[in-house]
Design an enzyme around this catalytic site. Structure first.
Site, PDB file in Angstrom:
ATOM      1  N   GLY A  10       0.843  -1.189   0.000  1.00 41.61           N
ATOM      2  CA  GLY A  10       0.000   0.000   0.000  1.00 41.61           C
ATOM      3  C   GLY A  10       0.875   1.234   0.000  1.00 41.61           C
ATOM      4  N   MET A  11       0.965   1.914  -1.134  1.00 45.62           N
ATOM      5  CA  MET A  11       1.844   3.076  -1.287  1.00 45.62           C
ATOM      6  C   MET A  11       1.045   4.354  -1.060  1.00 45.62           C
ATOM      7  SD  MET A  11       4.785   1.687  -2.057  1.00 45.62           S
ATOM      8  CE  MET A  11       5.764   3.027  -2.742  1.00 45.62           C
ATOM      9  N   GLY A  13       2.511   7.414  -0.740  1.00 48.24           N
ATOM     10  CA  GLY A  13       3.283   8.588  -1.134  1.00 48.24           C
ATOM     11  C   GLY A  13       4.190   9.068  -0.033  1.00 48.24           C
ATOM     12  N   VAL A  15       7.074   8.372   3.262  1.00 47.07           N
ATOM     13  CA  VAL A  15       8.385   7.737   3.363  1.00 47.07           C
ATOM     14  C   VAL A  15       8.272   6.310   3.900  1.00 47.07           C
ATOM     15  CG1 VAL A  15       8.836   8.676   5.673  1.00 47.07           C
ATOM     16  CG2 VAL A  15      10.758   8.083   4.183  1.00 47.07           C
ATOM     17  N   ASP A  16       7.332   6.042   4.801  1.00 45.49           N
ATOM     18  CA  ASP A  16       7.261   4.718   5.426  1.00 45.49           C
ATOM     19  C   ASP A  16       6.916   3.625   4.423  1.00 45.49           C
ATOM     20  OD1 ASP A  16       7.924   5.720   7.941  1.00 45.49           O
ATOM     21  OD2 ASP A  16       5.836   6.122   8.460  1.00 45.49           O
ATOM     22  N   SER A  17       5.856   3.826   3.641  1.00 42.32           N
ATOM     23  CA  SER A  17       5.489   2.804   2.666  1.00 42.32           C
ATOM     24  C   SER A  17       6.546   2.666   1.579  1.00 42.32           C
ATOM     25  CB  SER A  17       4.122   3.112   2.057  1.00 42.32           C
ATOM     26  OG  SER A  17       4.104   4.377   1.432  1.00 42.32           O
ATOM     27  N   MET A  36      -4.141   3.986  -3.069  1.00 38.27           N
ATOM     28  CA  MET A  36      -5.577   4.034  -2.818  1.00 38.27           C
ATOM     29  C   MET A  36      -6.058   5.479  -2.722  1.00 38.27           C
ATOM     30  SD  MET A  36      -5.840   1.122   0.170  1.00 38.27           S
ATOM     31  CE  MET A  36      -4.144   1.280   0.761  1.00 38.27           C
ATOM     32  N   CYS A 101     -10.601   2.612   9.804  1.00 43.80           N
ATOM     33  CA  CYS A 101     -10.020   2.695   8.469  1.00 43.80           C
ATOM     34  C   CYS A 101      -9.099   1.507   8.205  1.00 43.80           C
ATOM     35  CB  CYS A 101      -9.252   4.008   8.338  1.00 43.80           C
ATOM     36  SG  CYS A 101      -8.515   4.267   6.727  1.00 43.80           S
ATOM     37  N   GLY A 125       3.338   0.372   5.602  1.00 43.68           N
ATOM     38  CA  GLY A 125       4.413   1.013   6.330  1.00 43.68           C
ATOM     39  C   GLY A 125       4.134   1.181   7.803  1.00 43.68           C
ATOM     40  N   CYS A 197      -7.563   9.958   8.841  1.00 39.15           N
ATOM     41  CA  CYS A 197      -7.168   8.911   7.909  1.00 39.15           C
ATOM     42  C   CYS A 197      -7.730   9.158   6.512  1.00 39.15           C
ATOM     43  CB  CYS A 197      -7.657   7.567   8.448  1.00 39.15           C
ATOM     44  SG  CYS A 197      -7.170   6.147   7.456  1.00 39.15           S
TER      45      CYS A 197
END
Length: 361
Positions: A10-11, A13, A15-17, A36, A101, A125, A197
């Site tokens: 799950g990207m 945008g 830094v974590d993902s 998403m 969520c 992430g 969220c």
């Protein structure tokens, strides 16, 4: 876990993902990204934020040479998360949309879609860990105590955890930033999201007022004395100090005022003075139905630790009774600003056991 599994990340945008995808690639997996879109509103702030997040996700996936899927879950988000969020505020409670969520979007709609795409696993992430023993899958706190997100994941079950990877669970946030910098990611300095969220950072009262217009009402003390006016009782939360506008009363002490109760029927806020006023503290609460990640405890009382809000340190407590509809919890020490609508989450050391919604005191 065997190598070369197909993992869809799950990207967001952020830094974590991005680093989660990087680490999975380095582990030898076939990695793909999925962005998403979950909020349909077209105001400039929402549009610009979502568009920038998508562009950052696209750039990171290009750098990693992995495909990026996109999907719109805005209808699911509205029906499964945001409607509940509004209903809870209208009832005078303070919900935590991130918990729902995760349950309904990130680990249901996303998981279901990824499996239809042929994924073996999904990854996010989140700062958390998953292990498996003879009793099944367990959700553990992330190693970085300041970033641990197991609180928000406590409604996941065996099915969701069996398909989930959390590559950042063993890392400190500083290490994640360093890895993003070394990889040359465009978002390596991007600040963490702290808003609602998938909706983002807003002037919360103004945002809520678009969906739940409220009427001004009285701010009263415990003995019924009117000490001010509020903009709408549902906009405030238990323990709130800022925004009351009742400082400097000539007959009061200099101690600040705090909300201890919202009466949505009378449209009143009940307040007391002093950060440590006894009315702000409670040792007992009643939750709604409890969700257990593994089997529920067999004997009562059951001693464990709990959090009644994110970032709170673990508090010793015991469950003194439960049914299908509710549970009774007693803390060793009185807890400040217990808030209905928030989640109580149970732990045994690093293991997240599950939790429920605080219903009443």
């Amino acid at each position: 876990m065997p190598l070369k599994q197909r993992v869809i990340v799950g990207m967001s945008g952020g830094v974590d993902s991005s680093v989660a995808a990087l680490l999975l690639l380095e582990q030898g997996h076939q990695v793909e990204g999925l962005f998403m879109k979950n909020w349909q509103e077209t105001d400039d702030l929402a549009y610009c934020s979502a568009q920038q997040d998508l562009e950052d996700a696209e750039q990171v996936c290009a750098d990693l040479e992995i495909p990026l899927h996109t999907i719109n879950f805005s209808h699911q988000y509205w029906d499964r998360v945001f409607t509940h969020f509004l209903n809870e505020y209208q009832a005078g409670r303070t919900p935590n949309p991130d918990v729902l969520c995760n349950k309904e979007i990130k680990f249901k709609a996303f998981l279901d879609y990824a499996l239809r795409l042929g994924a073996d696993k999904i990854a996010t992430g989140h700062y958390a860990r998953v292990t498996k023993n003879q009793h099944g899958y367990q959700l553990l706190k992330g190693v970085d105590a300041s970033k641990d997100q197991s609180y928000f994941l406590h409604l996941l079950g065996q099915h969701e955890l069996s398909y989930s990877l959390f590559p950042l669970g063993e890392l400190e946030k500083a290490n994640v930033r360093e890895l993003a910098t070394q990889a040359g990611f465009v978002n390596h300095e991007k600040k963490d999201s702290t808003g609602i969220c998938f909706i983002g950072e807003r002037r919360f009262r103004d945002f809520l007022a678009r969906y739940l217009p409220a009427q001004a009402g009285e701010i009263v003390t415990l003995d019924g004395k009117i000490v001010g006016k509020h903009a709408g009782a549902l906009y405030y939360t238990i323990g709130q100090r800022e925004g009351l506008g009742i400082g400097g009363l000539t007959e009061s002490t200099e101690e600040p005022w705090y909300v201890i109760e919202k009466d949505v029927i009378k449209n009143q806020l009940i307040v007391v003075q002093g950060h440590n006023h006894p009315a702000l503290f409670h040792r007992q609460l009643i939750s709604g139905p409890l969700h257990w990640i593994n089997a529920q405890p067999e004997t009562l009382p059951f001693r464990c630790q709990a959090k009644i809000r994110y970032r709170q340190s673990d508090q010793n407590c015991r469950l003194t009774g439960w049914s299908e509809d509710s549970a009774s919890i007693e803390f060793d020490e009185a807890q400040r600003a217990v808030t209905t609508g928030q989640s109580i989450v149970f732990y045994r050391d690093d293991v997240c056991l599950g939790g429920g919604i605080i219903e009443r005191l």
